[in-house]
Design a protein around this motif. Structure first.
Motif, PDB file in Angstrom:
ATOM      1  N   ASP A  52       0.090   5.897  -0.940  1.00  0.00           N
ATOM      2  CA  ASP A  52       0.427   5.547   0.433  1.00  0.00           C
ATOM      3  C   ASP A  52       0.330   4.039   0.577  1.00  0.00           C
ATOM      4  N   ASN A  53       1.480   3.377   0.737  1.00  0.00           N
ATOM      5  CA  ASN A  53       1.493   1.913   0.793  1.00  0.00           C
ATOM      6  C   ASN A  53       0.829   1.363   2.056  1.00  0.00           C
ATOM      7  N   LYS A  54       0.863   2.115   3.145  1.00  0.00           N
ATOM      8  CA  LYS A  54       0.252   1.634   4.386  1.00  0.00           C
ATOM      9  C   LYS A  54      -1.273   1.714   4.328  1.00  0.00           C
ATOM     10  N   GLN A  55      -1.745   2.828   3.783  1.00  0.00           N
ATOM     11  CA  GLN A  55      -3.203   3.001   3.668  1.00  0.00           C
ATOM     12  C   GLN A  55      -3.750   2.386   2.381  1.00  0.00           C
ATOM     13  N   SER A  56      -2.837   1.919   1.534  1.00  0.00           N
ATOM     14  CA  SER A  56      -3.215   1.374   0.226  1.00  0.00           C
ATOM     15  C   SER A  56      -4.152   2.302  -0.541  1.00  0.00           C
ATOM     16  N   ARG A  57      -3.769   3.550  -0.603  1.00  0.00           N
ATOM     17  CA  ARG A  57      -4.579   4.490  -1.388  1.00  0.00           C
ATOM     18  C   ARG A  57      -3.737   5.645  -1.931  1.00  0.00           C
TER      19      ARG A  57
END
Ligand code: ATP
Ligand code: MN
Ligand code: MN
Length: 446
Positions: free
Chosen positions: A415-420
């Motif tokens: 998940d690029n937004k949550q960086s995870r």
């Protein structure tokens, strides 16, 4: 009062991963023509054009009825001007002149024959074509150096280009299970690819192997391959080791859609008594495998059959009982005399067509088999990634990237937004992470 007749106007989501595409296709005339054009574009290495035609074909595959008029297509996505012209041609004239002339073109026919050789892709085929090589006999005569995959591809050309049945896939499953359990009890084997989507035939058989205890799967492939080789089941194999952890771009973000699992691209030797007329549902018995091994062994020394370019030993185990295959014309028969000479890595090797090629009478056939090993933590992603269809996979990744700012691979979902990374232990969970309704394998035939 109006005379207008109601027309059914079709509609469909534009992402194939949001559509339910079963094997029931009401528009085969249209989809086959578009698939020819897609294939031709792919052979010309025009990926964009190829995908456009694949998308157009896929949207027609999911329609509940046959298309009868152009107006019905008004609400459909993925149909560009070119695809629309093709469809119009078929609706008006019963066939697409462009698809027909493509099929008949010298270039298309030659590239199809050449890429029909296992180990030969569009690039190589195009290079050969431009050198004037349009047929297998011309390739043989050219004295080109072939790598080992291509040698095996040529040697088992007819068998490999013969569709694999579900019964044959089940027979291969039994062998793979036996091999895997012999070297790692508790390991789990799943049939993936087209057969998992319910297809009745395939160009190969795909398997995903894992073990419920993370790490236990490490180093599994070479052991499985050794076991299979020792039992004479492999005509060719190339194992690629896992390169996931070493790669620079990090997990979940491979450079392309190629994954980095430990994998084995192989050609199996399947004896005929195992692939014809065998009833399904006889899985539990180990006896058929035992008797298979015996049959293979009785024909000669199957451990010699390693597909390492030594075609004499490759075919040696079965050749004595071979009738002459001349009654069936095949791509190599035109060149014939039974002993051909191939220039293999500078050495002269003899390729015996009588044994190498499918006579239809030999007691076994060659089957392409893909084996992939995944750690259990990545299993759901690997399963989703190896079930296909190819377009369905492509569309899932496009959806993830463009609509969800996520990166999906056969290893992970990031998940690029949550960086995870988002964990998942089932395909259902992955669809949920992606905000998609779950689509079962049998409805992924886009
Ligand atoms: P067929 O019945 O003709 O074999 P298929 O759908 O099983 O059709 P395959 O080419 O065997 O087609 O591929 C099966 C799945 O494995 C596809 O979803 C494809 O995306 C995936 N796949 C194939 N090769 C690779 C690869 N090198 N890396 C990652 N995934 C791959
Ligand atoms: Mn397959
Ligand atoms: Mn495959």
């Amino acid at each position: 009062q109006s005379n207008k007749v109601e027309v059914v106007v079709f509609s469909a989501p534009s992402y194939a991963c949001k559509r339910r595409t079963t094997l029931k296709n009401h528009n085969t005339l249209l989809t086959e023509a578009l698939s020819i054009l897609a294939e031709s574009a792919e052979l010309n290495e025009d990926e964009g054009r190829g995908v456009a035609f694949r998308r157009a074909a896929a949207v027609l595959k999911c329609l509940p009825k046959a298309v009868s008029s152009m107006e019905q297509l008004r609400g459909l996505p993925c149909l560009g001007d070119h695809s629309m012209r093709v469809i119009k041609d078929i609706l008006e004239n019963g066939a697409s002149s462009e698809a027909e002339s493509t099929k008949q073109s010298e270039r298309f026919k030659a590239l199809k024959v050449l890429t029909g050789i296992f180990g030969v892709g569009a690039k190589t085929a195009d290079r050969w074509f431009r050198e004037g090589i349009h047929s297998l006999s011309q390739l043989q005569e050219s004295g080109h150096t072939l790598n080992q995959a291509q040698q095996a591809g040529l040697q088992f050309y007819d068998d490999i280009n013969l569709p694999v049945s579900k019964t044959e896939a089940d027979a291969i499953s039994e062998i793979v299970e036996k091999a895997v359990h012999a070297v790692l009890p508790g390991a789990e084997i799943t049939l993936t690819g087209g057969f998992r989507r319910g297809k009745l035939t395939g160009h190969d058989v795909d398997f995903l192997i894992t073990h419920p205890e993370e790490g236990k799967e490490e180093g599994l492939m070479p052991k499985v391959v050794s076991w299979l080789e020792s039992q004479g089941f492999l005509l060719y194999q190339k194992t690629t080791r896992n390169s996931y952890l070493e790669s620079k771009d990090g997990p979940g973000r491979p450079a392309s859609n190629m994954d980095r699992f430990e994998r084995c691209l192989s050609i199996f030797k399947l004896t005929k008594d195992r692939c014809v007329g065998q009833k399904q549902g006889t899985k539990q018995s180990a006896t058929p495998i035992e008797s298979h091994v015996k049959t293979v062994c009785s024909l000669g020394d199957p451990t010699q059959a390693k597909g390492e370019g030594n075609s004499e030993s490759l075919t040696g185990s079965c050749q004595k009982t071979e009738p002459n295959p001349q009654s069936h014309p095949h791509p190599l028969s035109q060149i014939h005399p039974s002993n051909l000479t191939l220039n293999v890595l500078g050495q002269e090797k003899s390729l015996d067509v009588d044994q190498a090629q499918t006579s239809g009478h030999k007691p076994w056939r060659a089957v392409r088999v893909d084996l992939v090993v995944s750690p259990v933590s990545q299993f759901a992603f690997a399963l989703l990634g190896w079930t296909g269809s190819k377009l369905f996979e492509r569309e899932l990744r496009r959806w993830a990237g463009h609509e969800k700012a996520m990166s999906l691979s056969s290893h992970a979902l990031y998940d690029n937004k949550q960086s995870r990374y988002l964990r998942a232990s089932s395909e259902e969970e992955i669809f949920a992470h992606l905000g998609l309704e779950y689509i079962p394998p049998t409805e992924r035939n886009a």
